[in-house]
Design an enzyme around this catalytic site. Sequence first.
Site, PDB file in Angstrom:
ATOM      1  N   HIS A  92       1.362  -1.711   0.053  1.00  0.00           N
ATOM      2  CA  HIS A  92       0.231   0.358  -0.084  1.00  0.00           C
ATOM      3  C   HIS A  92       1.283   1.527  -0.257  1.00  0.00           C
ATOM      4  O   HIS A  92       0.399   2.245   0.662  1.00  0.00           O
ATOM      5  CB  HIS A  92      -0.701   0.263   1.238  1.00  0.00           C
ATOM      6  CG  HIS A  92      -1.884  -0.912   1.390  1.00  0.00           C
ATOM      7  ND1 HIS A  92      -3.050  -1.794   1.567  1.00  0.00           N
ATOM      8  CD2 HIS A  92      -1.119  -2.203   2.089  1.00  0.00           C
ATOM      9  CE1 HIS A  92      -3.161  -2.774   1.328  1.00  0.00           C
ATOM     10  NE2 HIS A  92      -2.330  -3.621   1.761  1.00  0.00           N
ATOM     11  N   LYS A 124      15.480  22.471  -8.832  1.00  0.00           N
ATOM     12  CA  LYS A 124      15.009  21.818  -9.258  1.00  0.00           C
ATOM     13  C   LYS A 124      16.413  20.738 -10.117  1.00  0.00           C
ATOM     14  O   LYS A 124      16.680  20.709 -11.286  1.00  0.00           O
ATOM     15  CB  LYS A 124      14.083  22.028 -10.446  1.00  0.00           C
ATOM     16  CG  LYS A 124      12.821  22.492 -10.333  1.00  0.00           C
ATOM     17  CD  LYS A 124      12.126  22.101  -8.721  1.00  0.00           C
ATOM     18  CE  LYS A 124      10.701  20.893  -9.778  1.00  0.00           C
ATOM     19  NZ  LYS A 124       9.894  20.166  -9.034  1.00  0.00           N
TER      20      LYS A 124
END
Length: 459
Positions: free
Chosen positions: A157, A284
């Site tokens: 999960h 980034k």
Amino acid sequence: KGQTMWGGRFSAQPGALMQAINVCIQYDKRLANQDIQGSKAHAAMLAAQGIITEDDYKAIDAGLDEIKIEIQEGKFPFKDELEDIHLNIENRLKEKIGEAAGRLHTGRSRNDQVATDFRLWVRNHLNLFDAQLTDLMAALLGQAEANTDTIMPGFTHLQSAQPVTFGHHMLAYLEMFARDRARFKDCYKRVNESPLGAAALAGTPYPIDREATANALGFARPMANSLDAVSARDFALEALSAATICATHLSRLAEEMVIWTSAQFQFIALSDAFTTGSSIMPQKRNPDAAELVRAKVGRIMGALTTLTLVMKGLPLAYSKDMQEDKEPVFDAFDALEVGLAAMTGMISDMTPNKPRLAEAAGAAFSTATDLADWLVMSLNMPFRDAHHVTGRVVAMAEKQDKTLDALSLSDLQSVEPRITDDIFRVLSPLASASSRTSYGGTAPSEVAKQVARWKAELG
Ligand code: ARG
């Protein structure tokens, strides 16, 4: 002006529209080499069977060689009016050698010709994918071997579940890609049959030798039914199915790389070779290559859907619908080719961040199952009770903001007095993973065995 009822709305005359919908040379020129290969085999067989003269055969064969070079050198005059690759090449042959060119098409139709070309093209790509998958598997194996005992969190999960080894995670993907390779190999058997000589749909009265052309083209055998030979496209559907499954595996691995490179995870780093910057945010480093690999399955499965719907409900034998078979396959196979190459590059390029992986492996009480198992094995507690006791220990650790192996013995004994310090043997992530020695389990000892098996297999 318009001579037709709809002429007022259209600037093009029906003739031009016919050409516009009919033309496919702009993409089926990719079959040029296969078309020449097929024509050479057919011409040689016609001569051997005495259906055309040796002189005509020599002229045809030499002319086709010249055309092949023209195409390689970008000098071939492709013409839209000539519709497809088959008519373009035949027409060029006529310009070069005259009347003999007209004898090449004896005992053959464009229907068996195009099916033959397409099978040859798909077959080349199955070989390419086999080689590319082998490279990808070798790259995964390299990472697995270097990380048999690198501890990381295992997830269910996407929540921390139990510690695993990074090598084990790499080998999970290696197994998937091995099955993809096996699927392509199996598909190859059904691709590798020759439609040539089925002619338009019914066979031909000429004394052709289909075994000979099948042999010359490396096919295992001629297809046994002429109607099937010109109508079947399940070979392409099957190759696209295998490609779709393979692309889902690439997509899952790519998704993990996107997650793993994020600032929140920092499980791995990719170099400049596979990342890009942002034009506005200087900090980034984006995993664009992984994202694009993740997306490729969309086009590939789209191609499978397209061709399935083109083929659905088509009566036997050839219908022009089938001209729409090639573009989706070309597009899908281009996507898979670049996707496999980029993934192999990224796997070789990536660096696992071992300290960070180890830290994450210990977080979120990932060894709680080991604690419960210790209570069962050492105190003979029923598993349900052990689960409950462990739950209370986890609650206490959470309150103290500690990992399980950082709790004191007296803390543990305040929940269950029979606990001894032997329990610390199982509470660390490394101990947890190392204890999972069942066949196929994540223990470094087991992973090392699987690495050895794959090394032997891949050579
Ligand atoms: N360009 C055609 C195709 O790709 C070749 C076969 C044409 N056959 C025909 N009967 N019109 O399917």
